[in-house]
Design an enzyme around this catalytic site. Structure first.
Site, PDB file in Angstrom:
ATOM      1  N   HIS A  90     -21.317  57.676 -47.085  1.00 43.43           N
ATOM      2  CA  HIS A  90     -21.416  59.123 -47.228  1.00 43.43           C
ATOM      3  C   HIS A  90     -20.603  59.720 -46.096  1.00 43.43           C
ATOM      4  O   HIS A  90     -20.950  59.547 -44.926  1.00 43.43           O
ATOM      5  CB  HIS A  90     -22.877  59.562 -47.150  1.00 43.43           C
ATOM      6  N   CYS A 116     -30.333  58.065 -45.386  1.00 49.08           N
ATOM      7  CA  CYS A 116     -31.234  59.176 -45.694  1.00 49.08           C
ATOM      8  C   CYS A 116     -31.743  59.826 -44.417  1.00 49.08           C
ATOM      9  O   CYS A 116     -32.263  59.143 -43.526  1.00 49.08           O
ATOM     10  CB  CYS A 116     -32.408  58.669 -46.526  1.00 49.08           C
ATOM     11  N   ASN A 172     -18.740  58.467 -50.877  1.00 45.95           N
ATOM     12  CA  ASN A 172     -19.809  59.345 -51.348  1.00 45.95           C
ATOM     13  C   ASN A 172     -19.760  60.643 -50.556  1.00 45.95           C
ATOM     14  O   ASN A 172     -19.402  60.661 -49.387  1.00 45.95           O
ATOM     15  CB  ASN A 172     -21.163  58.643 -51.158  1.00 45.95           C
ATOM     16  N   GLY A 173     -20.112  61.741 -51.230  1.00 48.47           N
ATOM     17  CA  GLY A 173     -20.197  63.032 -50.561  1.00 48.47           C
ATOM     18  C   GLY A 173     -19.157  64.021 -51.045  1.00 48.47           C
ATOM     19  O   GLY A 173     -17.959  63.786 -50.896  1.00 48.47           O
ATOM     20  N   GLY A 174     -19.621  65.107 -51.646  1.00 48.30           N
ATOM     21  CA  GLY A 174     -18.723  66.204 -52.010  1.00 48.30           C
ATOM     22  C   GLY A 174     -17.906  66.000 -53.262  1.00 48.30           C
ATOM     23  O   GLY A 174     -17.105  66.871 -53.619  1.00 48.30           O
ATOM     24  N   PRO A 203     -28.464  56.980 -55.520  1.00 48.25           N
ATOM     25  CA  PRO A 203     -29.923  57.005 -55.511  1.00 48.25           C
ATOM     26  C   PRO A 203     -30.409  58.356 -55.007  1.00 48.25           C
ATOM     27  O   PRO A 203     -29.986  58.810 -53.946  1.00 48.25           O
ATOM     28  CB  PRO A 203     -30.291  55.878 -54.525  1.00 48.25           C
ATOM     29  N   MET A 204     -31.280  59.014 -55.776  1.00 47.52           N
ATOM     30  CA  MET A 204     -31.752  60.357 -55.408  1.00 47.52           C
ATOM     31  C   MET A 204     -33.260  60.425 -55.610  1.00 47.52           C
ATOM     32  O   MET A 204     -33.747  60.236 -56.727  1.00 47.52           O
ATOM     33  CB  MET A 204     -31.034  61.423 -56.243  1.00 47.52           C
ATOM     34  N   ARG A 210     -25.505  64.695 -56.875  1.00 47.12           N
ATOM     35  CA  ARG A 210     -26.087  65.840 -57.574  1.00 47.12           C
ATOM     36  C   ARG A 210     -25.310  66.272 -58.803  1.00 47.12           C
ATOM     37  O   ARG A 210     -25.890  66.673 -59.814  1.00 47.12           O
ATOM     38  CB  ARG A 210     -26.251  67.001 -56.599  1.00 47.12           C
ATOM     39  N   LYS A 242     -25.692  51.362 -47.803  1.00 50.16           N
ATOM     40  CA  LYS A 242     -25.232  52.752 -47.937  1.00 50.16           C
ATOM     41  C   LYS A 242     -25.504  53.448 -46.609  1.00 50.16           C
ATOM     42  O   LYS A 242     -26.637  53.462 -46.134  1.00 50.16           O
ATOM     43  CB  LYS A 242     -25.952  53.477 -49.072  1.00 50.16           C
TER      44      LYS A 242
END
Length: 348
Positions: free
Chosen positions: A179, A108, A219-221, A25-26, A243, A147
């Protein structure tokens, strides 16, 4: 051409399998147009909405934030909030709107989220998170997930994360996305929080050892499909990509069904552009703006010959009042011509 997902809400086991790969989700990015585009590339990948705050739904009546196309399934709604009763009502509204999963944002780090006492700041109050998810689970039949980060500020992730997960598992949570970075609420901007805190993948893998029955997505990287495959091979149950899936969607999603789920065929960016045209025409006929859709398509040819002209034609023309699908066809023709010229040049 990728078949669109099943327009029927999907069950728990199907969603759990879909979560082998998900698009994060972004905010300002994963709206309904973006999700439709992503679904054309992968019929299996789990998609998430932008974060929607519980107050916006319950007190503000902003039900338009839940708009989505039936083709988006499997699709999850991410909620932000910290009041158990309000989150339960928002979850009920989301499930009634047809979402396959309701996810609670505990990761977030934005200033707006902190001021509302939810998001990553909730890592400091695992008991409250447990009360929130308990209330949400009682309100809906679909799965409720979380999350989170590995910790915030001066917390020791090796202490706080196991305790946090113990609390949410006791509250009935069976699937989480972690994350693998801390969030520094004091000292780093939201953008910096996406890159500066170091990644700690080993800690996430350790959590899988501690909680073997918990479905854990990393999640992350992670920026390539190869890295996602490696993470799955290393033992996590799922991978969430943010992203990279937005800026280079074809690289991540066009081969995902075959490589991550073992079925389906790869598609090409050209396939996706042509498949988007009926959707765009319907959007324009309903009074929508072309740029609302094409802004999500700018990265379709990222890293490929013709990518620059594709972005330029759409960026310069999509906002014009008479812009329509002819602009997209023209951009595609110019992109293909440049790619062909590049191929001929390489051939000598």
């Amino acid at each position: 051409m990728t078949e669109l997902g099943n327009p029927i809400k999907q069950g728990k086991s199907e969603i759990s399998r879909a979560a082998r790969l998900s698009v994060a989700p972004m905010m300002d990015w994963t709206d309904r147009h973006c999700r439709y585009l992503h679904r054309l590339m992968s019929a299996r990948t789990l998609l998430y909405t932008e974060m929607v705050t519980a107050p916006a739904l319950v007190r503000g009546g902003a039900l338009h934030l839940l708009d989505h196309d039936p083709a988006e399934h499997p699709v999850a709604l991410q909620l932000g909030g910290s009041d158990p009763a309000e989150l339960a009502e928002a979850a009920r509204i989301g499930a009634q709107a047809g979402y396959d999963e309701i996810n609670l944002n505990v990761g977030c780090p934005s200033d707006r989220v902190q001021s509302g006492a939810f998001g990553a700041v909730l890592m400091k109050d695992a008991a409250l998170v447990a009360r929130c998810v308990t209330a949400m689970r009682r309100a809906v039949d679909v799965e409720v997930t979380v999350k989170c980060r590995i910790g915030v500020d001066d917390q020791d992730p090796h202490v706080v994360l196991p305790e946090f997960l113990s609390r949410v598992v006791a509250a009935g949570i069976e699937r989480v996305t972690i994350h693998a970075r801390k969030a520094w609420l004091d000292g780093l901007s939201p953008k910096e929080n996406r890159d500066i805190p170091p990644l700690d993948y080993p800690l996430v893998h350790l959590m899988k050892e501690y909680f073997p029955n918990l479905h854990i997505s990393l999640n992350g990287g992670i920026t390539t499909l190869e890295a996602a495959e490696a993470a799955l091979d290393a033992g996590v149950d799922g991978v969430m990509i943010g992203r990279a899936a937005y800026h280079q969607p074809a690289d991540i999603l066009c081969g995902a069904d075959r490589r991550i789920y073992g079925d389906g065929e790869d598609c090409t960016p050209e396939d996706v552009v042509l498949d988007m045209l009926p959707y765009i025409e319907a959007h324009l006929e309903a009074g929508g703006k072309l740029s609302s859709v094409t802004r999500h398509m700018l990265g379709l040819f990222a890293g490929k010959p013709g990518a620059r002209i594709w972005r330029r034609v759409l960026s310069e023309g999509a906002h014009l009042p008479d812009a329509g699908t002819a602009l997209i066809r023209s951009a595609l023709e110019q992109t293909q011509a440049q790619a062909q010229a590049a191929a001929q040049a390489r051939a000598g």
